[in-house]
Design an enzyme around this catalytic site. Structure first.
Site, PDB file in Angstrom:
ATOM      1  N   GLY A 178      51.950  69.690  10.097  1.00 24.27           N
ATOM      2  CA  GLY A 178      51.552  70.982  10.658  1.00 24.27           C
ATOM      3  C   GLY A 178      51.077  70.839  12.096  1.00 24.27           C
ATOM      4  N   ASP A 179      50.311  71.819  12.566  1.00 21.15           N
ATOM      5  CA  ASP A 179      49.963  71.810  13.993  1.00 21.15           C
ATOM      6  C   ASP A 179      49.080  70.622  14.390  1.00 21.15           C
ATOM      7  OD1 ASP A 179      47.829  72.869  12.624  1.00 21.15           O
ATOM      8  OD2 ASP A 179      47.317  74.343  14.152  1.00 21.15           O
ATOM      9  N   GLY A 214      48.349  67.600   5.070  1.00 21.72           N
ATOM     10  CA  GLY A 214      48.543  67.894   3.638  1.00 21.72           C
ATOM     11  C   GLY A 214      49.997  67.691   3.237  1.00 21.72           C
ATOM     12  N   ALA A 237      50.805  91.801  -8.409  1.00 19.49           N
ATOM     13  CA  ALA A 237      49.327  91.866  -8.390  1.00 19.49           C
ATOM     14  C   ALA A 237      48.851  93.287  -8.114  1.00 19.49           C
ATOM     15  CB  ALA A 237      48.793  90.924  -7.319  1.00 19.49           C
ATOM     16  N   GLU A 238      47.732  93.647  -8.736  1.00 15.75           N
ATOM     17  CA  GLU A 238      47.164  94.983  -8.535  1.00 15.75           C
ATOM     18  C   GLU A 238      46.434  95.058  -7.198  1.00 15.75           C
ATOM     19  OE1 GLU A 238      47.458  93.612 -11.518  1.00 15.75           O
ATOM     20  OE2 GLU A 238      48.465  95.234 -12.585  1.00 15.75           O
ATOM     21  N   HIS A 246      45.000  72.441  -5.689  1.00 13.38           N
ATOM     22  CA  HIS A 246      46.031  71.467  -5.326  1.00 13.38           C
ATOM     23  C   HIS A 246      47.245  71.441  -6.253  1.00 13.38           C
ATOM     24  CE1 HIS A 246      42.642  70.246  -2.885  1.00 13.38           C
ATOM     25  NE2 HIS A 246      43.501  69.629  -2.108  1.00 13.38           N
ATOM     26  N   ARG A 250      44.906  62.307   6.883  1.00 11.03           N
ATOM     27  CA  ARG A 250      44.409  63.014   8.062  1.00 11.03           C
ATOM     28  C   ARG A 250      43.648  61.925   8.830  1.00 11.03           C
ATOM     29  NH1 ARG A 250      45.401  68.356   6.345  1.00 11.03           N
ATOM     30  NH2 ARG A 250      44.867  68.780   4.181  1.00 11.03           N
ATOM     31  N   ASP A 309      52.033  78.552   8.007  1.00 15.42           N
ATOM     32  CA  ASP A 309      51.296  79.172   9.115  1.00 15.42           C
ATOM     33  C   ASP A 309      51.720  78.633  10.477  1.00 15.42           C
ATOM     34  OD1 ASP A 309      50.338  76.645   8.665  1.00 15.42           O
ATOM     35  OD2 ASP A 309      48.227  77.155   8.789  1.00 15.42           O
ATOM     36  N   THR A 329      54.360  72.158   5.520  1.00 17.96           N
ATOM     37  CA  THR A 329      53.059  72.565   4.971  1.00 17.96           C
ATOM     38  C   THR A 329      53.285  73.736   4.028  1.00 17.96           C
ATOM     39  OG1 THR A 329      50.979  73.708   5.442  1.00 17.96           O
ATOM     40  CG2 THR A 329      52.658  73.892   7.129  1.00 17.96           C
ATOM     41  N   ILE A 330      52.525  73.750   2.942  1.00 18.17           N
ATOM     42  CA  ILE A 330      52.685  74.865   2.002  1.00 18.17           C
ATOM     43  C   ILE A 330      52.178  76.175   2.601  1.00 18.17           C
ATOM     44  CG2 ILE A 330      52.562  73.404  -0.055  1.00 18.17           C
ATOM     45  CD1 ILE A 330      49.683  74.613  -0.480  1.00 18.17           C
ATOM     46  N   ASP A 331      51.336  76.086   3.650  1.00 13.43           N
ATOM     47  CA  ASP A 331      50.669  77.294   4.170  1.00 13.43           C
ATOM     48  C   ASP A 331      51.616  78.252   4.904  1.00 13.43           C
ATOM     49  OD1 ASP A 331      48.360  76.126   3.213  1.00 13.43           O
ATOM     50  OD2 ASP A 331      47.790  75.291   5.152  1.00 13.43           O
ATOM     51  N   ARG A 351      44.831  77.981   3.608  1.00 11.68           N
ATOM     52  CA  ARG A 351      43.854  77.683   4.661  1.00 11.68           C
ATOM     53  C   ARG A 351      43.305  78.976   5.244  1.00 11.68           C
ATOM     54  NH1 ARG A 351      42.870  72.664   7.001  1.00 11.68           N
ATOM     55  NH2 ARG A 351      44.778  71.799   6.212  1.00 11.68           N
ATOM     56  N   ARG A 396      64.740  61.840   3.386  1.00 13.32           N
ATOM     57  CA  ARG A 396      66.071  61.377   2.927  1.00 13.32           C
ATOM     58  C   ARG A 396      67.157  61.848   3.900  1.00 13.32           C
ATOM     59  NH1 ARG A 396      69.867  64.249  -0.049  1.00 13.32           N
ATOM     60  NH2 ARG A 396      71.216  63.035  -1.465  1.00 13.32           N
TER      61      ARG A 396
HETATM   62  O1  F6P Z   1      47.227  72.767   4.597  1.00 16.46           O
HETATM   63  C1  F6P Z   1      47.535  72.626   3.255  1.00 16.46           C
HETATM   64  C2  F6P Z   1      46.310  72.829   2.405  1.00 16.46           C
HETATM   65  O2  F6P Z   1      46.683  72.643   1.056  1.00 16.46           O
HETATM   66  C3  F6P Z   1      45.570  74.152   2.589  1.00 16.46           C
HETATM   67  O3  F6P Z   1      46.199  75.230   1.929  1.00 16.46           O
HETATM   68  C4  F6P Z   1      44.214  73.810   2.052  1.00 16.46           C
HETATM   69  O4  F6P Z   1      43.229  74.656   2.596  1.00 16.46           O
HETATM   70  C5  F6P Z   1      44.032  72.381   2.500  1.00 16.46           C
HETATM   71  O5  F6P Z   1      45.327  71.851   2.714  1.00 16.46           O
HETATM   72  C6  F6P Z   1      43.302  71.502   1.526  1.00 16.46           C
HETATM   73  O6  F6P Z   1      43.162  70.250   2.109  1.00 16.46           O
HETATM   74  P1  F6P Z   1      42.695  68.927   1.336  1.00 16.46           P
HETATM   75  O7  F6P Z   1      43.874  68.422   0.558  1.00 16.46           O
HETATM   76  O8  F6P Z   1      42.273  68.017   2.416  1.00 16.46           O
HETATM   77  O9  F6P Z   1      41.602  69.365   0.407  1.00 16.46           O
END
Ligand code: F6P
Length: 322
Positions: free
Chosen positions: A102-103, A11, A187-188, A252, A72, A130, A126-128, A172, A21
């Site tokens: 990522g991993d 992703g 957030a509540e 996204h 991917r 993780d 990765t934005i996650d 994810r 860069r």
């Molecule tokens: O790993 C980044 C991520 O945006 C996750 O947060 C999300 O679950 C996944 O990729 C979505 O993947 P795709 O772009 O293949 O739908």
């Protein structure tokens, strides 16, 4: 080492361009030739490889996405898939690779390195957030700020209509984005996979709030590997409490847009560190940032060890979300 390559895989994440860069500039300062590989491992298999000069990375620091493209590639996860990739690297005399992702990206690179001996350095992108071995991954801060802006906007309409909202964020299987954006957005309720919850518990909490002063509330939900699950939760809450609500899935949106200053600085730091690591003869490591310093983690740890959520933030959540 005279020639290295760089690719982005998995992703995309804001800040990947700033990292490319930085790596190009650092490589040129060390008199290395640096090749950009398009579309991640899919492009490596097909030989989509071109030299990157100063001009190729001009004016990209502020751009989201990745100018190299990403994919991917299930093909690369097989030995047969990697054979043409190895030939393409050997044809160009590329001796080291910088892998931003990522991993999954790091696993693929490790298999490649074991088969052909190429030097590899991973950079967490990765934005996650993780990935074990770094406090922050490139793109996380931008995604959190994107989610925060959305939460703030939704609060305006939630207040006006006296409504309950479910805001679903990415991540994810982890709750890093939900935890930080939820705390920052006041957030509540926060629903994250690391903390098991039941809809009954959620309902009694919401019931207490709505019987008191509250007329509106925001529940931040981490997607937990099942995007769209917020609709089910909202339906069950309506059935149990009769509380009408709206669901907003950010999806996204969180992956695009200009990277924050924090992501650009991190990307620059890690891009330079990756080049320096290859030049120093390191291979099989991820360069990350821990306690503000560059840290080297064996790539295998990045998928074998689990990155935990920040305990202090989790405790704060108990106090602040109500
Ligand atoms: O790993 C980044 C991520 O945006 C996750 O947060 C999300 O679950 C996944 O990729 C979505 O993947 P795709 O772009 O293949 O739908």
């Amino acid at each position: 080492m005279k020639r290295i390559g760089i690719l982005t895989s998995g992703g995309d994440a804001p800040g990947m361009n700033a990292c490319i860069r930085a790596a190009v500039r650092a490589a040129r300062a060390q008199e290395l030739e640096i090749f950009g590989i398009r579309r991640g491992y899919a492009g490596l298999i097909r030989g989509e490889i071109g030299l990157l000069d100063r001009k190729a990375v001009a004016n990209i620091i502020h751009q989201g996405g990745t100018t190299l493209g990403t994919a991917r590639s299930p093909e690369f996860m097989t030995g047969e898939g990697r054979t043409p990739a190895i030939e393409n690297l050997e044809k160009r005399g590329i001796e080291g690779l910088i892998l931003i992702g990522g991993d999954g990206t790091f696993r693929g690179g490790t298999a490649l390195s074991q088969e052909c001996g190429i030097g590899i350095i991973g950079v967490p992108g990765t934005i996650d957030n993780d990935i074990y071995g770094t406090d922050y991954s490139i793109g996380f801060d931008s995604a959190v700020n994107c989610a925060l802006e959305a939460i703030d906007r939704i609060r305006d309409t939630a207040l006006s209509h006296e409504r309950l909202f479910f805001v679903e964020v990415m991540g994810r299987h982890t709750g890093f984005i939900a935890l930080e954006s939820g705390i920052a957005g006041g957030a509540e309720e926060l629903l994250i996979p690391e903390i098991p919850f039941s809809v009954d518990e959620l309902c009694s909490h919401l019931e207490r709030s709505f019987k008191g002063e509250k007329k509106s509330a925001i529940v931040v939900v981490a997607e937990s590997g099942q995007p769209g699950d917020s609709f089910r939760i909202a339906r069950e809450v309506r059935e149990k409490l009769g509380l009408d609500s709206r669901v907003c899935i950010l999806g996204h949106l969180q992956r695009g847009g200009s990277p924050t200053a924090r992501d650009r600085v991190l990307a620059g730091k890690l891009g330079v560190a990756a080049v320096r690591a290859l030049v120093a003869g390191k291979s099989g490591y991820m360069v990350g940032e821990m306690n503000w310093r560059v840290a080297y983690t064996p790539l295998r740890d990045t998928w074998e060890k689990k990155k935990e959520l920040n305990v202090e933030l989790l405790e704060m959540r108990m106090l602040l979300c109500e």
